[in-house]
Enzyme design. Structure first.
Site, PDB file in Angstrom:
ATOM      1  CG  ASP A  16      -1.550 -36.181  23.618  1.00 64.47           C
ATOM      2  OD1 ASP A  16      -1.243 -36.656  24.728  1.00 64.47           O
ATOM      3  OD2 ASP A  16      -1.745 -34.970  23.418  1.00 64.47           O
ATOM      4  CB  ILE A  17      -7.025 -34.734  23.264  1.00 65.93           C
ATOM      5  CG1 ILE A  17      -7.857 -36.016  23.253  1.00 65.93           C
ATOM      6  CG2 ILE A  17      -7.903 -33.530  22.923  1.00 65.93           C
ATOM      7  CD1 ILE A  17      -8.949 -36.055  24.306  1.00 65.93           C
ATOM      8  CD  GLU A  40      -3.519 -34.570  27.850  1.00 64.78           C
ATOM      9  OE1 GLU A  40      -2.588 -33.798  27.620  1.00 64.78           O
ATOM     10  OE2 GLU A  40      -3.894 -34.869  29.004  1.00 64.78           O
TER      11      GLU A  40
END
Length: 367
Positions: free
Chosen positions: A233-234, A276
């Site tokens: 997960d960004i 994301e």
């Protein structure tokens, strides 16, 4: 044309074709295993079922060359390292055409076999009734044909396009014209991209990721190997969109995927799960190896600089959760069936702990 076929076709396949024609002429019920008993080592018997095409007989010659006995396996769900996508499409076309046309299909193919040895095999697909096919295949020496130009040309043709044979053993037609063959391959490739790839980043979409990861997980289960998943997960991605706009966010996602590809091995599977959020399947990889890959990926993303077409440059970080399972050595610590959704759930729990611990870090699943 029949004489030309006899010159170009491998003698063992000619014998197989003769047995098939004799049974066909007598309207005999074709028990492939009995009818083609002399060719059993080089014979496949395929039954079409609701789940897909299943091998009910898998000759020992194929088991030796491909390293596994696939008797009872459904062809449509074999792992990609057992049946590559390009060969899967070729087989699906041949089997569907032979059943629909109720005619033999003859072709050859060249591939690398055990020990990276390149060989050419001729294969003959024969309809034997009740949604069953018998396939004989033998290795052949080169493309020559005893100096006969016509036979040499025919061998070149069957290496590119399947040939349909008539009841007399001559050539009835080409299964595809050369132009249609090329056009169909291009169209199939385009449709496959649309159906399986995320439009923005080009990596596997959620459905395709679960499919590919599931194949690799089943392969690990059968072989008693390890299998790992990463949940990515960004960090603070919403801040990127809010500060620099969605166009910059799209560029950030593409740059992020580029860094992931650098960190991963050729056979690892990267998919975009949503927004994301991404996931990576790591075949034949235990927990220690997965942590090394996850840390390498995290570091490459941290060192990355995004230069959007408009706005200021910015950097990014990613949080990673790791889950792993070794089949044959450890049970599922939480009980239940170990599958891709279960491993992804465990990786997600580790990811949330990485987020709660300050982000930009790798955490492993508990247990």
């Amino acid at each position: 044309m029949r004489d030309l076929v006899r010159k170009a076709m491998d003698a063992r396949l000619l014998d197989l074709l003769g047995l098939w024609r004799a049974a066909r002429d007598k309207d005999a019920v074709m028990d492939a295993a009995t009818l083609f008993a002399d060719h059993a080592d080089h014979l496949l018997v395929i039954q079409a079922e609701a789940a897909g095409n299943r091998y009910t007989h898998y000759g020992s010659a194929f088991a030796r060359h491909f390293g596994a006995d696939l008797t009872g396996c459904v062809i449509d769900v074999l792992p990609t390292d057992v049946l590559p996508p390009e060969r899967r499409g070729m087989l699906e076309f041949e089997y569907t055409f032979a059943r629909g046309a109720d005619r033999p299909i003859w072709r050859s193919y060249t591939a690398q076999f055990d020990g990276d040895v390149t060989e050419t095999w001729q294969r003959l697909v024969l309809p034997v009734g009740e949604n069953r096919l018998a396939v004989g295949a033998y290795p052949v020496e080169g493309m020559g044909a005893n100096g006969d130009d016509g036979a040499t040309l025919l061998r070149l043709v069957i290496d590119r396009v399947p040939v349909v044979l008539d009841d007399d053993g001559g050539i009835a037609d080409l299964a595809l014209s050369l132009r249609a063959f090329c056009d169909t391959r291009l169209q199939m490739a385009e449709l496959e991209v649309l159906a399986t790839r995320d439009a923005l980043t080009g990596v596997a979409n959620p459905r395709h990721f679960h499919h590919l990861a599931g194949l690799e997980l089943e392969h690990a289960r059968r072989m008693g190997r390890s299998f790992s998943l990463l949940a990515l997960d960004i960090d603070h991605f919403k801040r990127i969109n809010d500060t620099w706009g969605h166009a910059a966010g799209d560029e950030a996602l593409r740059a992020f995927v580029g860094s992931c590809v650098q960190a991963l091995r050729e056979y690892d599977i990267l998919g975009r799960i949503g927004g994301e959020e991404f996931a990576v399947a790591l075949p034949n990889t235990g927990l220690d190896g997965a942590k090394v890959i996850a840390e390498r990926l995290r570091r490459l993303v941290e060192e990355m600089v995004v230069r959007p077409a408009r706005g200021e440059i910015f950097d990014m970080t990613v949080s990673v959760g790791v889950a792993s399972h070794s089949f044959g050595h450890s049970p599922n610590p939480e009980g239940g069936v170990m599958d891709v959704p279960e491993l992804l759930r465990r990786a997600d729990k580790a990811l949330y702990r990485a987020k709660d611990s300050g982000r930009n870090r790798v955490m492993t699943a508990e247990g």
